[in-house]
Design a protein around this motif. Sequence first.
Motif, mmCIF file in Angstrom:
data_model
loop_
_atom_site.group_PDB
_atom_site.id
_atom_site.type_symbol
_atom_site.label_atom_id
_atom_site.label_comp_id
_atom_site.label_asym_id
_atom_site.label_seq_id
_atom_site.Cartn_x
_atom_site.Cartn_y
_atom_site.Cartn_z
ATOM 1 N N SER A 1 -76.174 -16.218 27.843
ATOM 2 C CA SER A 1 -76.114 -15.667 26.479
ATOM 3 C C SER A 1 -74.744 -15.091 26.145
ATOM 4 O O SER A 1 -74.395 -14.964 24.965
ATOM 5 C CB SER A 1 -77.185 -14.590 26.296
ATOM 6 O OG SER A 1 -78.470 -15.156 26.373
ATOM 7 N N VAL A 2 -73.954 -14.746 27.168
ATOM 8 C CA VAL A 2 -72.629 -14.178 26.901
ATOM 9 C C VAL A 2 -71.737 -15.162 26.146
ATOM 10 O O VAL A 2 -70.812 -14.750 25.444
ATOM 11 C CB VAL A 2 -71.929 -13.740 28.204
ATOM 12 C CG1 VAL A 2 -72.704 -12.611 28.867
ATOM 13 C CG2 VAL A 2 -71.748 -14.904 29.167
ATOM 14 N N PHE A 3 -72.006 -16.464 26.267
ATOM 15 C CA PHE A 3 -71.164 -17.448 25.593
ATOM 16 C C PHE A 3 -71.405 -17.477 24.080
ATOM 17 O O PHE A 3 -70.563 -17.967 23.325
ATOM 18 C CB PHE A 3 -71.397 -18.843 26.172
ATOM 19 C CG PHE A 3 -70.812 -19.016 27.537
ATOM 20 C CD1 PHE A 3 -69.458 -19.255 27.698
ATOM 21 C CD2 PHE A 3 -71.608 -18.917 28.666
ATOM 22 C CE1 PHE A 3 -68.908 -19.407 28.960
ATOM 23 C CE2 PHE A 3 -71.066 -19.068 29.942
ATOM 24 C CZ PHE A 3 -69.712 -19.304 30.088
ATOM 25 N N TYR A 4 -72.548 -16.984 23.646
ATOM 26 C CA TYR A 4 -72.905 -17.015 22.235
ATOM 27 C C TYR A 4 -72.782 -15.657 21.559
ATOM 28 O O TYR A 4 -72.742 -15.558 20.334
ATOM 29 C CB TYR A 4 -74.341 -17.524 22.072
ATOM 30 C CG TYR A 4 -74.602 -18.828 22.782
ATOM 31 C CD1 TYR A 4 -74.128 -20.020 22.255
ATOM 32 C CD2 TYR A 4 -75.305 -18.860 23.982
ATOM 33 C CE1 TYR A 4 -74.353 -21.221 22.908
ATOM 34 C CE2 TYR A 4 -75.531 -20.070 24.644
ATOM 35 C CZ TYR A 4 -75.052 -21.239 24.112
ATOM 36 O OH TYR A 4 -75.262 -22.434 24.765
ATOM 37 N N SER A 5 -72.721 -14.603 22.334
ATOM 38 C CA SER A 5 -72.860 -13.243 21.826
ATOM 39 C C SER A 5 -71.615 -12.747 21.101
ATOM 40 O O SER A 5 -70.508 -12.737 21.649
ATOM 41 C CB SER A 5 -73.168 -12.297 22.990
ATOM 42 O OG SER A 5 -73.050 -10.951 22.584
ATOM 43 N N GLY A 6 -71.802 -12.265 19.869
ATOM 44 C CA GLY A 6 -70.725 -11.578 19.169
ATOM 45 C C GLY A 6 -70.418 -10.229 19.788
ATOM 46 O O GLY A 6 -69.269 -9.773 19.790
ATOM 47 N N THR A 7 -71.439 -9.576 20.328
ATOM 48 C CA THR A 7 -71.254 -8.288 21.008
ATOM 49 C C THR A 7 -70.278 -8.418 22.161
ATOM 50 O O THR A 7 -69.329 -7.637 22.296
ATOM 51 C CB THR A 7 -72.603 -7.766 21.536
ATOM 52 O OG1 THR A 7 -73.509 -7.603 20.449
ATOM 53 C CG2 THR A 7 -72.439 -6.443 22.270
ATOM 54 N N ILE A 8 -70.507 -9.404 23.011
ATOM 55 C CA ILE A 8 -69.668 -9.579 24.188
ATOM 56 C C ILE A 8 -68.308 -10.149 23.797
ATOM 57 O O ILE A 8 -67.283 -9.812 24.402
ATOM 58 C CB ILE A 8 -70.374 -10.464 25.232
ATOM 59 C CG1 ILE A 8 -71.730 -9.846 25.603
ATOM 60 C CG2 ILE A 8 -69.512 -10.631 26.474
ATOM 61 C CD1 ILE A 8 -71.665 -8.395 26.044
ATOM 62 N N ALA A 9 -68.261 -10.997 22.777
ATOM 63 C CA ALA A 9 -66.974 -11.533 22.319
ATOM 64 C C ALA A 9 -66.052 -10.404 21.858
ATOM 65 O O ALA A 9 -64.838 -10.443 22.099
ATOM 66 C CB ALA A 9 -67.185 -12.542 21.204
ATOM 67 N N ALA A 10 -66.613 -9.406 21.182
ATOM 68 C CA ALA A 10 -65.803 -8.267 20.752
ATOM 69 C C ALA A 10 -65.212 -7.534 21.950
ATOM 70 O O ALA A 10 -64.042 -7.130 21.950
ATOM 71 C CB ALA A 10 -66.642 -7.317 19.901
ATOM 72 N N ALA A 11 -66.021 -7.369 23.010
ATOM 73 C CA ALA A 11 -65.516 -6.742 24.233
ATOM 74 C C ALA A 11 -64.438 -7.610 24.880
ATOM 75 O O ALA A 11 -63.417 -7.107 25.362
ATOM 76 C CB ALA A 11 -66.662 -6.488 25.209
ATOM 77 N N HIS B 1 -66.885 -15.980 19.709
ATOM 78 C CA HIS B 1 -65.522 -15.512 19.471
ATOM 79 C C HIS B 1 -64.956 -16.048 18.157
ATOM 80 O O HIS B 1 -63.732 -16.196 17.999
ATOM 81 C CB HIS B 1 -64.614 -15.920 20.640
ATOM 82 C CG HIS B 1 -63.614 -14.860 20.989
ATOM 83 N ND1 HIS B 1 -63.798 -13.959 22.014
ATOM 84 C CD2 HIS B 1 -62.429 -14.535 20.433
ATOM 85 C CE1 HIS B 1 -62.763 -13.146 22.077
ATOM 86 N NE2 HIS B 1 -61.905 -13.475 21.120
ATOM 87 N N ALA B 2 -65.834 -16.338 17.204
ATOM 88 C CA ALA B 2 -65.390 -16.889 15.919
ATOM 89 C C ALA B 2 -64.489 -15.902 15.182
ATOM 90 O O ALA B 2 -64.684 -14.691 15.240
ATOM 91 C CB ALA B 2 -66.592 -17.228 15.051
ATOM 92 N N ILE B 3 -63.498 -16.461 14.464
ATOM 93 C CA ILE B 3 -62.637 -15.664 13.600
ATOM 94 C C ILE B 3 -62.630 -16.283 12.200
ATOM 95 O O ILE B 3 -62.940 -17.457 12.033
ATOM 96 C CB ILE B 3 -61.199 -15.561 14.141
ATOM 97 C CG1 ILE B 3 -60.609 -16.957 14.376
ATOM 98 C CG2 ILE B 3 -61.174 -14.730 15.415
ATOM 99 C CD1 ILE B 3 -59.145 -16.945 14.789
ATOM 100 N N LYS C 1 -66.643 -1.019 7.204
ATOM 101 C CA LYS C 1 -67.389 -2.261 7.307
ATOM 102 C C LYS C 1 -66.469 -3.406 6.906
ATOM 103 O O LYS C 1 -65.684 -3.297 5.961
ATOM 104 C CB LYS C 1 -68.657 -2.223 6.451
ATOM 105 C CG LYS C 1 -68.478 -1.878 4.994
ATOM 106 C CD LYS C 1 -69.839 -1.778 4.303
ATOM 107 C CE LYS C 1 -69.689 -1.386 2.836
ATOM 108 N NZ LYS C 1 -71.006 -1.277 2.145
ATOM 109 N N CYS C 2 -66.577 -4.490 7.670
ATOM 110 C CA CYS C 2 -65.667 -5.622 7.530
ATOM 111 C C CYS C 2 -66.469 -6.867 7.175
ATOM 112 O O CYS C 2 -67.561 -7.087 7.711
ATOM 113 C CB CYS C 2 -64.902 -5.829 8.840
ATOM 114 S SG CYS C 2 -63.890 -7.314 8.909
ATOM 115 N N SER C 3 -65.925 -7.687 6.294
ATOM 116 C CA SER C 3 -66.632 -8.897 5.855
ATOM 117 C C SER C 3 -66.633 -10.004 6.895
ATOM 118 O O SER C 3 -67.258 -11.033 6.699
ATOM 119 C CB SER C 3 -66.007 -9.419 4.555
ATOM 120 O OG SER C 3 -64.642 -9.762 4.761
ATOM 121 N N GLY C 4 -65.939 -9.812 8.013
ATOM 122 C CA GLY C 4 -65.796 -10.862 9.009
ATOM 123 C C GLY C 4 -66.699 -10.730 10.211
ATOM 124 O O GLY C 4 -67.733 -10.067 10.186
#
Length: 259
Positions: free
Chosen positions: A110-120, A50-52, A73-76
Motif C-alpha cells: 500500500s505504500v506505493f499508492y499512499s499519499g500519506t507515505i508519499a508526503a513523508a 507521489h503525484a504533483i 489548505k492547498c488545492s493540490g
Amino acid sequence: MKTKKSDRLILVTNDDGYDAPGIEALITVMKDFGKVVVVAPIEAQSGMSHAITIKVPLRLIEVKRNDGVKMYKCSGTPVDCVKIAIDKLLNRKPDLLASGINHGINSSVSVFYSGTIAAAMEGALNDIPAMGFSLNNLKPDADFTASIEIARKITAVFLKKDLFPGKCININIPRKPLNEIKGIKVCRQAHGMWIETFDKRTDPNYRDYYWLTGSFMNYEKEAKDTDEWALRNGYATIVPMQTDLTCYESIQKMKDWKF
C-alpha cells in the motif's frame, strides 16, 4: 536531532484533507514537540501516491485557528503541499515532517499508492526527518486516542535519533484500545499485492462506467518479521523506508550482461 522544542519547526500534512480527524490528532501530538505549521489538501487525496500538479494552478488558503497553529489548505496533492510549504510558506527547512494520521492502513505494498507515505517520502527527498502515520480504521468516527499516544511515544524517540538522509519511517497502528496494543515493532514491509478488478456498472443514463474494487493478498502470512504479521498480532509497526529504489543485488548480477 538536537534541536530544542522552542526552536523546532514541524510541518504537518496528510492525504485525507485539512479537516480530517486524523490530522487534528497528529497536530495534538506535534504541538508537544515544537512550532507546528500545517499544509494539507482541500479535499481527500487518498491513493495519489507521489503525484504533483503541473496542468492547473495551485491555490493556498489560510485556515483560521485559535490554538496558535498556522494552517493552510492547498488545492493540490499531499506532495504538492510539502513542496509549496518548503518553497513559499516556511522561512527555513522544517526540522520534522509528520504526515497523517491516515484513515486506513498503509502497510505492505500500500505504500506505493499512499499519499500519506508519499508526503513523508517527499520530506526524505529533501533530507527532512519524516514520519507517516496510519490507523487501521476507515470509519469516519474512528477513535484516534491510541494513535495519539503511540505517535507521541515514537516521535519522542525519533527526535533523539538520526536517520541517514533520504530515509523516513512508516508507522501503522492497529484498530485496538491502547491497553490492548502489545507494543511497537520495527519490521520489514510484507510481500503482498492488491488483487484488483474493475466492477462494470451502468449509470441512470445507461452509460457504462467502472469502479475499482479488490482485496489484499499477503504472500507471507507466517513471516513474523513483517508489518502485516505484527499488525495482525496487536502491535504498532515501524518500517524504515528510503528514497533510493536501486536494486543493488541486481547490479551485481547484471555486470556480465552484454549489450
